[in-house]
Design a protein around this motif. Structure first.
Motif, PDB file in Angstrom:
ATOM      1  N   ILE A  40       0.833  -1.206   0.000  1.00 27.03           N
ATOM      2  CA  ILE A  40       0.000   0.000   0.000  1.00 27.03           C
ATOM      3  C   ILE A  40       0.868   1.257   0.000  1.00 27.03           C
ATOM      4  O   ILE A  40       0.595   2.212  -0.731  1.00 27.03           O
ATOM      5  CB  ILE A  40      -0.978  -0.020   1.191  1.00 27.03           C
ATOM      6  N   LEU A  41       1.914   1.252   0.803  1.00 24.43           N
ATOM      7  CA  LEU A  41       2.814   2.410   0.845  1.00 24.43           C
ATOM      8  C   LEU A  41       3.522   2.623  -0.495  1.00 24.43           C
ATOM      9  O   LEU A  41       3.649   3.756  -0.966  1.00 24.43           O
ATOM     10  CB  LEU A  41       3.836   2.241   1.966  1.00 24.43           C
ATOM     11  N   ILE A  42       3.983   1.545  -1.114  1.00 21.05           N
ATOM     12  CA  ILE A  42       4.652   1.654  -2.405  1.00 21.05           C
ATOM     13  C   ILE A  42       3.682   2.162  -3.471  1.00 21.05           C
ATOM     14  O   ILE A  42       4.012   3.037  -4.265  1.00 21.05           O
ATOM     15  CB  ILE A  42       5.272   0.298  -2.818  1.00 21.05           C
ATOM     16  N   PHE A  43       2.457   1.633  -3.490  1.00 19.81           N
ATOM     17  CA  PHE A  43       1.458   2.072  -4.459  1.00 19.81           C
ATOM     18  C   PHE A  43       1.125   3.548  -4.274  1.00 19.81           C
ATOM     19  O   PHE A  43       1.005   4.296  -5.249  1.00 19.81           O
ATOM     20  CB  PHE A  43       0.190   1.226  -4.342  1.00 19.81           C
ATOM     21  N   THR A  44       0.989   3.983  -3.022  1.00 18.81           N
ATOM     22  CA  THR A  44       0.685   5.386  -2.745  1.00 18.81           C
ATOM     23  C   THR A  44       1.821   6.289  -3.216  1.00 18.81           C
ATOM     24  O   THR A  44       1.575   7.336  -3.827  1.00 18.81           O
ATOM     25  CB  THR A  44       0.441   5.594  -1.232  1.00 18.81           C
ATOM     26  N   TRP A  46       4.076   5.598  -5.561  1.00 12.55           N
ATOM     27  CA  TRP A  46       4.109   5.546  -7.022  1.00 12.55           C
ATOM     28  C   TRP A  46       3.003   6.423  -7.618  1.00 12.55           C
ATOM     29  O   TRP A  46       3.234   7.165  -8.581  1.00 12.55           O
ATOM     30  CB  TRP A  46       3.956   4.096  -7.478  1.00 12.55           C
ATOM     31  N   SER A  47       1.793   6.356  -7.045  1.00 11.13           N
ATOM     32  CA  SER A  47       0.685   7.167  -7.549  1.00 11.13           C
ATOM     33  C   SER A  47       0.967   8.659  -7.397  1.00 11.13           C
ATOM     34  O   SER A  47       0.664   9.453  -8.298  1.00 11.13           O
ATOM     35  CB  SER A  47      -0.610   6.816  -6.813  1.00 11.13           C
ATOM     36  N   ALA A  48       1.536   9.048  -6.275  1.00  7.60           N
ATOM     37  CA  ALA A  48       1.853  10.459  -6.055  1.00  7.60           C
ATOM     38  C   ALA A  48       2.933  10.928  -7.032  1.00  7.60           C
ATOM     39  O   ALA A  48       2.838  12.029  -7.582  1.00  7.60           O
ATOM     40  CB  ALA A  48       2.311  10.672  -4.617  1.00  7.60           C
ATOM     41  N   ALA A  49       3.939  10.097  -7.255  1.00  7.25           N
ATOM     42  CA  ALA A  49       5.000  10.466  -8.201  1.00  7.25           C
ATOM     43  C   ALA A  49       4.453  10.572  -9.613  1.00  7.25           C
ATOM     44  O   ALA A  49       4.811  11.495 -10.366  1.00  7.25           O
ATOM     45  CB  ALA A  49       6.125   9.434  -8.144  1.00  7.25           C
ATOM     46  N   LYS A  50       3.578   9.675 -10.006  1.00  6.03           N
ATOM     47  CA  LYS A  50       2.964   9.718 -11.336  1.00  6.03           C
ATOM     48  C   LYS A  50       2.121  10.989 -11.485  1.00  6.03           C
ATOM     49  O   LYS A  50       2.164  11.657 -12.526  1.00  6.03           O
ATOM     50  CB  LYS A  50       2.102   8.482 -11.547  1.00  6.03           C
ATOM     51  N   HIS A  51       1.368  11.310 -10.467  1.00  6.01           N
ATOM     52  CA  HIS A  51       0.538  12.519 -10.503  1.00  6.01           C
ATOM     53  C   HIS A  51       1.404  13.772 -10.633  1.00  6.01           C
ATOM     54  O   HIS A  51       1.097  14.669 -11.418  1.00  6.01           O
ATOM     55  CB  HIS A  51      -0.328  12.608  -9.246  1.00  6.01           C
ATOM     56  N   GLU A  52       2.483  13.833  -9.867  1.00  6.08           N
ATOM     57  CA  GLU A  52       3.379  14.991  -9.942  1.00  6.08           C
ATOM     58  C   GLU A  52       4.018  15.097 -11.323  1.00  6.08           C
ATOM     59  O   GLU A  52       4.173  16.188 -11.863  1.00  6.08           O
ATOM     60  CB  GLU A  52       4.468  14.890  -8.872  1.00  6.08           C
ATOM     61  N   SER A  53       4.390  13.956 -11.911  1.00  7.46           N
ATOM     62  CA  SER A  53       4.989  13.959 -13.232  1.00  7.46           C
ATOM     63  C   SER A  53       3.996  14.452 -14.285  1.00  7.46           C
ATOM     64  O   SER A  53       4.338  15.263 -15.148  1.00  7.46           O
ATOM     65  CB  SER A  53       5.467  12.551 -13.583  1.00  7.46           C
ATOM     66  N   GLU A  54       2.768  13.977 -14.211  1.00  5.32           N
ATOM     67  CA  GLU A  54       1.735  14.415 -15.155  1.00  5.32           C
ATOM     68  C   GLU A  54       1.421  15.896 -14.982  1.00  5.32           C
ATOM     69  O   GLU A  54       1.223  16.615 -15.963  1.00  5.32           O
ATOM     70  CB  GLU A  54       0.477  13.578 -14.982  1.00  5.32           C
ATOM     71  N   THR A  55       1.363  16.359 -13.753  1.00  8.55           N
ATOM     72  CA  THR A  55       1.088  17.768 -13.474  1.00  8.55           C
ATOM     73  C   THR A  55       2.204  18.641 -14.029  1.00  8.55           C
ATOM     74  O   THR A  55       1.959  19.705 -14.609  1.00  8.55           O
ATOM     75  CB  THR A  55       0.927  18.000 -11.966  1.00  8.55           C
ATOM     76  N   ASP A  56       3.449  18.178 -13.869  1.00 11.60           N
ATOM     77  CA  ASP A  56       4.590  18.938 -14.387  1.00 11.60           C
ATOM     78  C   ASP A  56       4.533  19.036 -15.907  1.00 11.60           C
ATOM     79  O   ASP A  56       4.793  20.102 -16.474  1.00 11.60           O
ATOM     80  CB  ASP A  56       5.888  18.262 -13.936  1.00 11.60           C
ATOM     81  N   LYS A  57       4.192  17.942 -16.577  1.00  6.21           N
ATOM     82  CA  LYS A  57       4.105  17.961 -18.040  1.00  6.21           C
ATOM     83  C   LYS A  57       2.974  18.863 -18.533  1.00  6.21           C
ATOM     84  O   LYS A  57       3.095  19.512 -19.565  1.00  6.21           O
ATOM     85  CB  LYS A  57       3.876  16.544 -18.565  1.00  6.21           C
ATOM     86  N   ASN A  58       1.866  18.898 -17.774  1.00  7.19           N
ATOM     87  CA  ASN A  58       0.695  19.683 -18.208  1.00  7.19           C
ATOM     88  C   ASN A  58       0.855  21.173 -17.952  1.00  7.19           C
ATOM     89  O   ASN A  58       0.132  21.969 -18.549  1.00  7.19           O
ATOM     90  CB  ASN A  58      -0.567  19.177 -17.503  1.00  7.19           C
ATOM     91  N   THR A  59       1.755  21.562 -17.075  1.00  7.15           N
ATOM     92  CA  THR A  59       1.886  22.980 -16.733  1.00  7.15           C
ATOM     93  C   THR A  59       3.032  23.669 -17.471  1.00  7.15           C
ATOM     94  O   THR A  59       3.290  24.836 -17.222  1.00  7.15           O
ATOM     95  CB  THR A  59       2.091  23.155 -15.203  1.00  7.15           C
ATOM     96  N   LYS A  60       3.706  22.972 -18.338  1.00  8.37           N
ATOM     97  CA  LYS A  60       4.825  23.586 -19.081  1.00  8.37           C
ATOM     98  C   LYS A  60       4.311  24.365 -20.257  1.00  8.37           C
ATOM     99  O   LYS A  60       3.341  24.124 -20.860  1.00  8.37           O
ATOM    100  CB  LYS A  60       5.813  22.524 -19.542  1.00  8.37           C
TER     101      LYS A  60
END
Length: 60
Positions: A40-44, A46-60
């Motif tokens: 559960i900790l690893i999934f959480t 990973w999900s947070a890192a994926k979200h941050e990566s997507e947010t970074d790509k969308n705000t450029k």
């Protein structure tokens, strides 16, 4: 009767606690819940890192 002495079993020890925690003596159960918690900790994370990566790509 005090609320602190409401466990079944001997009044001055925790012998009756096993009535509530039937798998307390099982090493396999401890390992299972530890692995589930780690997953559960690893999934959480990973999900947070994926979200941050997507947010970074969308705000450029």
């Amino acid at each position: 009767m005090s609320i602190f002495n409401s466990w079944p079993g001997a009044t001055s020890s925790y012998e009756g606690v096993d009535a509530y925690f039937t798998s307390a003596d099982s090493e396999g159960t401890l390992i299972f819940w530890t692995l589930v918690s780690i997953a559960i900790l690893i999934f959480t994370t990973w999900s947070a890192a994926k979200h941050e990566s997507e947010t970074d790509k969308n705000t450029k």
